[in-house]
Design a protein around this motif. Structure first.
Motif, mmCIF file in Angstrom:
data_model
loop_
_atom_site.group_PDB
_atom_site.id
_atom_site.type_symbol
_atom_site.label_atom_id
_atom_site.label_comp_id
_atom_site.label_asym_id
_atom_site.label_seq_id
_atom_site.Cartn_x
_atom_site.Cartn_y
_atom_site.Cartn_z
ATOM 1 N N SER A 75 0.825 -1.216 0.000
ATOM 2 C CA SER A 75 0.000 0.000 0.000
ATOM 3 C C SER A 75 0.855 1.261 0.000
ATOM 4 C CB SER A 75 -0.905 0.017 1.237
ATOM 5 O OG SER A 75 -0.101 0.039 2.408
ATOM 6 N N THR A 122 -2.009 -0.054 -9.163
ATOM 7 C CA THR A 122 -3.423 0.339 -9.074
ATOM 8 C C THR A 122 -3.557 1.811 -9.452
ATOM 9 O OG1 THR A 122 -3.385 0.997 -6.717
ATOM 10 C CG2 THR A 122 -3.844 -1.324 -7.198
ATOM 11 N N VAL A 123 -2.595 2.629 -9.024
ATOM 12 C CA VAL A 123 -2.628 4.064 -9.327
ATOM 13 C C VAL A 123 -2.340 4.294 -10.808
ATOM 14 C CG1 VAL A 123 -1.637 6.316 -8.778
ATOM 15 C CG2 VAL A 123 -1.859 4.588 -6.973
ATOM 16 N N ALA A 157 -8.187 3.819 -6.782
ATOM 17 C CA ALA A 157 -7.035 2.930 -6.614
ATOM 18 C C ALA A 157 -6.968 2.549 -5.138
ATOM 19 C CB ALA A 157 -5.751 3.625 -7.045
ATOM 20 N N HIS A 158 -6.859 1.259 -4.882
ATOM 21 C CA HIS A 158 -6.804 0.837 -3.473
ATOM 22 C C HIS A 158 -5.603 -0.064 -3.219
ATOM 23 C CE1 HIS A 158 -8.210 0.034 0.545
ATOM 24 N NE2 HIS A 158 -7.824 -1.208 0.340
ATOM 25 N N GLY A 159 -4.786 0.347 -2.253
ATOM 26 C CA GLY A 159 -3.597 -0.412 -1.896
ATOM 27 C C GLY A 159 -3.781 -1.177 -0.597
ATOM 28 N N GLY A 203 0.915 -2.190 -5.253
ATOM 29 C CA GLY A 203 0.097 -0.986 -5.041
ATOM 30 C C GLY A 203 0.260 0.096 -6.092
ATOM 31 N N SER A 230 -7.361 10.957 -0.746
ATOM 32 C CA SER A 230 -6.596 9.751 -0.416
ATOM 33 C C SER A 230 -6.578 9.622 1.096
ATOM 34 C CB SER A 230 -5.176 9.809 -0.977
ATOM 35 O OG SER A 230 -4.474 10.895 -0.439
ATOM 36 N N VAL A 247 0.388 3.951 -2.751
ATOM 37 C CA VAL A 247 -0.871 4.705 -2.718
ATOM 38 C C VAL A 247 -0.797 5.711 -1.569
ATOM 39 C CG1 VAL A 247 -3.377 4.535 -2.791
ATOM 40 C CG2 VAL A 247 -1.991 2.594 -3.549
ATOM 41 N N THR A 290 -6.711 4.161 0.279
ATOM 42 C CA THR A 290 -7.622 4.368 -0.845
ATOM 43 C C THR A 290 -7.365 5.733 -1.464
ATOM 44 O OG1 THR A 290 -9.271 3.171 0.463
ATOM 45 C CG2 THR A 290 -10.047 4.252 -1.549
ATOM 46 N N ALA A 291 -7.354 5.800 -2.777
ATOM 47 C CA ALA A 291 -7.213 7.085 -3.468
ATOM 48 C C ALA A 291 -8.284 7.207 -4.539
ATOM 49 C CB ALA A 291 -5.825 7.199 -4.098
#
Lengths: 125, 383
Positions: free
Chosen positions: B85, B337-338, B362-364, B334, B235, B88, B374-375
């Motif tokens: 994570s 995801t971003v 996007a979630h790490g 992670g 975020s 993120v 979470t972003a």
């Protein structure tokens, strides 16, 4: 051997003597595990040690699959003790795949990785 | 992050390197190639970077190693290690540092050569003392026990878990960057080698090499770069434990808190999100995070993912690059995801490009469901 002073030392020394001792906070009365210098619930620092009842239930469980030539499958689980604390362990005396969530188990001091460790067996009905 | 920081920073470059197998390269080589790719994407040079956000699996001072390798002397550095994570999480610290003027060009970067180096997860992390004697297989035993508990409490089935892997593969089959693109059926997942009951090897993420990088600047200059800026609208992080035996409720992660705060900061809700990029280290992760982030109710994640509902053409696009299960998983996923969320918004996703994406999530996940970040990212239209 000098007296055990730190929380980890006290727990491990008891295991070496065949006893399972659990730390409990004198301020809020709650048990915690793993041992530490403060209570993770109320952050009090007056911790005393009490013999564990040994009664617990399997909270969740898995089988680590391993080839027979490397030792075969074995159990890894998390047990919730009557005192309200949880610990990682394994249940012995039953096939790893037959261990189920909520199964009643009893703690004993056995050996893991050459060290004394808390293990469990199915509770006698 | 609070609403005060909403839209104050933007991603102006993304890059990656070494996907799959990076023969002959070290983890730091892959890291540096990723950094160059992202800076090239942004039209910037390494000498422009004055903020570095980095962690690696190799050793305990990776951010310093990375700065030294890159030949830069950053005036702001963040190497906070919360597992996968972390990257993120850096969106928050990079936004704060940029907004405070502590740096002007933030580089978030990661690299790994775990597949070609060892074929398994590389980590400098030591097994926790009260778990190590029982030889849990790290990290799969932890996720297997979370899955077992979810099945016990909610009746989630192995078939539903399998459908997460099948959906990820269906997205990956359209993505030329993805490592695993062969056909995968529910029966294939269920019949694969069991590694930690109830999870088979196909319920587990890939073990690949790879690196990723992101370049961020303050929003006020975000439109001066070649690619359309992707703004960080919200975020948020929440950390609940380190060891799986300390997880209070094995079926509820701290994504519930990180998600709620990220959505509040962005001023949007789950139904607004057009692309969902989740850290799917194991099939249970996707189910847990869809529930905890509010895309469905607790306990309903299994039914939510069943039968292609998160696959291409389903009700919600989840892990549109193929995820850690089928695209790439170099130890910590992670950052990808971003990158995928940003590319969906920019319109240059490598696989299936969704239409007109303005909002993506996007979630790490880090450790063993330990750290949740979470972003919410948005296009210019969302400011």
């Amino acid at each position: 051997m000098p007296d055990a002073t730190g929380p980890d030392q006290i727990f491990q020394r008891a295991l070496t003597n065949g006893e399972i001792m659990l730390p409990r906070c004198d301020d809020c009365g709650a048990y915690h595990f793993f041992p530490r210098v403060l209570c993770p619930h109320c952050h009090g620092t007056a911790i005393s040690w009490h013999p564990a009842s040994g009664k617990g239930r399997v909270h969740t469980t898995t089988v680590v699959r391993q080839k027979p030539e490397r030792g075969g499958d074995y159990n890894v689980c998390v047990v919730e003790l009557e005192e309200g604390v949880r610990m990682m362990s394994r249940v012995e005396g039953i096939a790893p795949g037959d261990i189920v969530i909520d199964m009643a188990v009893t703690a004993f001091v056995g050996g893991a990785e050459g060290q004394p460790a808390v293990l469990f067996k199915p509770a006698e009905v | 992050m609070t609403t005060k920081l909403r839209g104050k920073s933007a991603i102006v470059g993304t890059g990656h390197a070494g996907f799959g197998e990076a023969h002959g390269l070290t983890a730091y080589d892959v890291m540096a190639q990723s950094a160059l790719a992202a800076l090239g994407d942004a039209g910037l040079k390494l000498s422009d970077v004055d903020g570095l956000f980095c962690t690696m699996m190799e050793d305990s001072m990776p951010a310093l190693m990375a700065a030294e390798y890159l030949g830069i002397q950053p005036r702001f550095i963040d190497g906070t290690m919360t597992g996968g994570s972390s990257f993120v999480n850096y969106l928050t610290s990079a936004t704060m540092a940029l907004e405070a003027g502590l740096c002007d060009v933030a580089l978030i970067v990661y690299g790994s050569n775990q597949r070609t180096a060892s074929g398994r997860l590389v980590t400098a992390s030591r097994p926790p003392a009260y778990e190590a004697p029982y030889n849990p297989r790290y990290p799969i035993s932890a996720y297997a026990m979370a899955a077992a508990r979810h099945m016990h409490e909610f009746g989630t089935t192995r078939e539903q878990l399998a459908d997460v892997a099948v959906a990820a593969r269906a997205w990956a089959q359209h993505n030329p960057e993805a490592f695993e693109r062969g056909p995968l059926s529910r029966a294939d997942v269920l019949g694969a080698r069991m590694v930690g009951d109830p999870l088979t090897v196909r319920d587990c993420c890939l073990v690949t090499d790879g690196g990723g990088a992101i370049v961020m600047v303050r929003a006020d200059r975000a439109r001066d770069f070649p690619k359309a800026p992707v703004y960080v609208l919200g975020s948020a992080a929440e950390s609940s434990h380190r060891q799986i035996s300390q997880m209070k409720d094995f079926t509820v992660t701290a994504a519930r808190e990180s998600g709620a705060r990220a959505f509040a900061a962005a001023g949007v809700s789950p139904s607004d999100i057009q692309a969902v990029e989740l850290y799917d280290a194991f099939t249970i992760n996707t189910i847990l995070f869809l529930e905890d982030l509010g895309f469905c109710a607790k306990g309903e994640g299994g039914a939510f993912v069943e039968g292609g509902r998160i696959a291409p053409g389903g009700v919600l696009p989840v892990n549109t690059n193929g995820g850690g299960l089928s695209c790439v998983h170099p130890g910590m996923y992670g950052i990808f995801t971003v990158i995928e969320a940003a590319r969906q918004i920019r319109g240059d996703a490598p696989g299936i490009q969704l239409r007109d994406v303005d909002l993506a999530l996007a979630h790490g996940n880090g450790g063993v469901l330990s750290s949740q970040v979470t972003a919410i990212l948005g296009s210019q239209n969302t400011l």
